[in-house]
Structures are given as C-alpha cells and as structure tokens.
Design an enzyme around this catalytic site. Sequence first.
Site, short mmCIF file in Angstrom:
data_model
loop_
_atom_site.label_atom_id
_atom_site.label_comp_id
_atom_site.label_asym_id
_atom_site.label_seq_id
_atom_site.Cartn_x
_atom_site.Cartn_y
_atom_site.Cartn_z
N ASN A 141 0.86 -1.18 0.00
CA ASN A 141 0.00 0.00 0.00
C ASN A 141 0.90 1.23 0.00
OD1 ASN A 141 -1.84 2.01 0.47
ND2 ASN A 141 -2.30 1.40 2.59
N TRP A 142 0.95 1.91 -1.14
CA TRP A 142 1.84 3.07 -1.26
C TRP A 142 1.21 4.34 -0.67
CZ3 TRP A 142 3.94 2.36 -6.99
CH2 TRP A 142 4.67 1.15 -7.05
N LYS A 143 -0.02 4.22 -0.21
CA LYS A 143 -0.72 5.35 0.42
C LYS A 143 -0.60 6.62 -0.46
CE LYS A 143 0.26 3.31 4.88
NZ LYS A 143 -0.07 3.38 6.28
N HIS A 181 -9.54 0.50 4.63
CA HIS A 181 -8.28 0.68 5.37
C HIS A 181 -8.55 1.55 6.61
CE1 HIS A 181 -4.22 2.04 6.34
NE2 HIS A 181 -3.79 0.98 5.66
N GLU A 213 -7.11 3.98 7.77
CA GLU A 213 -6.98 5.43 7.53
C GLU A 213 -8.26 5.96 6.87
OE1 GLU A 213 -3.20 5.21 5.52
OE2 GLU A 213 -2.25 4.65 7.40
N GLU A 240 -5.37 -5.68 10.38
CA GLU A 240 -4.38 -4.64 10.64
C GLU A 240 -4.72 -3.94 11.95
OE1 GLU A 240 -2.40 -3.28 6.75
OE2 GLU A 240 -4.24 -2.13 6.97
N GLY A 246 2.09 1.91 10.78
CA GLY A 246 2.98 3.05 10.65
C GLY A 246 3.65 3.47 11.95
N SER A 285 3.24 -2.46 10.31
CA SER A 285 4.69 -2.40 10.51
C SER A 285 5.38 -3.72 10.18
CB SER A 285 5.02 -1.96 11.95
OG SER A 285 4.55 -0.64 12.16
N GLY A 320 4.74 1.15 4.83
CA GLY A 320 6.05 1.80 4.73
C GLY A 320 7.11 0.98 4.01
C1 PEP Z 1 -0.82 -0.22 5.84
O1 PEP Z 1 -0.81 0.89 5.36
O2 PEP Z 1 -1.74 -0.99 5.55
C2 PEP Z 1 0.25 -0.62 6.75
C3 PEP Z 1 0.18 -1.79 7.32
O3 PEP Z 1 1.26 0.30 6.95
P1 PEP Z 1 2.67 0.01 7.69
O4 PEP Z 1 3.23 -1.26 7.10
O5 PEP Z 1 3.51 1.20 7.36
O6 PEP Z 1 2.39 -0.14 9.14
#
Ligand code: PEP
Length: 254
Positions: A12-14, A98, A100, A169, A175, A214, A236
């Site tokens: 996921n490049w967000k 997600h 976010e 998640e 993050g 993460s 990330g």
């Molecule tokens: C995500 O954006 O779904 C995610 C898990 O981010 P990160 O790996 O940065 O925690």
Amino acid sequence: MNPSRTPLIAGNWKMFHGGQSSVPLAAGVVEFAKELTNVEVVVAPPFTALAAVAAELHGSPVGLAGQNLHPKPEGAYTGEISGPFLRECGCAWVIVGHSERRQYFGETDAVVADKVSAALANGLIPIACVGETLAQREAGETLRVVKAQVEAFLDVIAQSSEAVAIAYEPVWAIGTGKTAGPAEAEEVHAAIRTWLANKAQSLADRTRILYGGSVKADNAAALLACPNVDGALVGGASLDPGSFGAIARAAQAK
Ligand code: PEP
C-alpha cells in the site's frame, strides 16, 4: 498450504509516489517478483499513478490495486473513483476499509460492506481491512470489534465465489513500528478463519487473511510462519523494493 491460499504480499503506497516516482518503484517490484515462486505480489499506488504503474507492470506477474473505490459505478460524486474506472486502469484488486479511510474519512462498517460489494460486482478482488484500536485492545475488545467488522461484509463475500482477501491490521501497529507478535496475530487470524468457516467451510478455505501493521524484512518471516497468516499488507516497507522484496521472499517459505 491450501492451494487457493497462495501467499499474497500487497504493498500500500498510500499518498506517496505520484505518476513519475512510482514508475521506478514499480520497476523495482517487477525485478524482484521475477525471482519469486508461489507468492503473489500486488501494489496499490495512488490513483494518479495507476496508469503509469499499469504500463510498467505490463507482462509481469505483479498485480495492480486501487486504494479505495466509491460504491457507485458512476455519478455526481466529485473527487471519487469507481470500480469500473479502476478496472479500466488495469486494476484487478482494491483495498477497502483501510483504517486510515475509517479514521480520517468516516468509513463505517456499512460503507465498507457496500464497497466490498461494489468491488466484487466490478470484477475486483477486495482486500478488506479490519482491526482494533489500541484502546479497544487494552479494553480486551479486540475479537468483539474485529468480529463486528468482518460480519458487516460476511454475507457479501459468502455470496461471491471470488476468493477475497481480508487484512487484519491492528490500528496501533500501522505506521508505528509496533507489530503484533506472531501469537497475537495468529489468535485473531484463527478467529477470523473460524467465523468464515461458521458461514461456509469453502469460504474459510478460499479466503486469504493477510497481516498488516509495521511488517518489515526482519519480522516478516515469523508472522508469515503462522498457520492462518496467508500474507501481508505492507505500507512503509513497500516503498523500498529491497525491503518489500525481502518480505515477499520470506513468504516463499510458507
Ligand atoms: C498499511 O498501510 O496498511 C500498513 C500496514 O502500513 P505500515 O506497514 O507502514 O504499518
């Protein structure tokens, strides 16, 4: 490993990397993906980078995902993107719900269910995200919260023969550098598998349950070794082909 649960590693490049800088990143993913066996890799760039990334991925095994979609196929919804538009850009996948989106854009379980439904109606495989906040975990509410989130779209995915993915998640791990330990992750993944099986064993057998939060090159192997962890949704670390490739290689060991 169930053959319909081939490990899936999704990046996921967000809101990082627009149409220009996403191209070399996609090229790096294509490069490491050539060496992989028995692992599926998907990337989810921002909308404006989809066309350029699709061109870069052309002819490779790497799949393309949207990061979100609107439940309606078209209409007066300024700023939104629909399932048919994602398909037209070359997407076969879409991330839905997600944390976010839930946290900053007010997406409720009902909205997420509508989006999962729209994804399937448009031939897109949803990666439907669920997970508890830190306060909910500390209050001992993790399984209750995640169950309600899964139940919101359970009928929708049970009615489809498509093999969807669910990403567990924990919000507190996204993050932040904090990861659920393998035992914490496996507890929730196994519970999700049971809820799916209670609906239909075939649903439990075909659904890939990804872990996200993460995930890095150095913790991926232990998480992916869990029996009910079928892959990872990576934020990330997916922005660096070296790290993302190492996570994908760790999935080969499953
Ligand atoms: C995500 O954006 O779904 C995610 C898990 O981010 P990160 O790996 O940065 O925690």
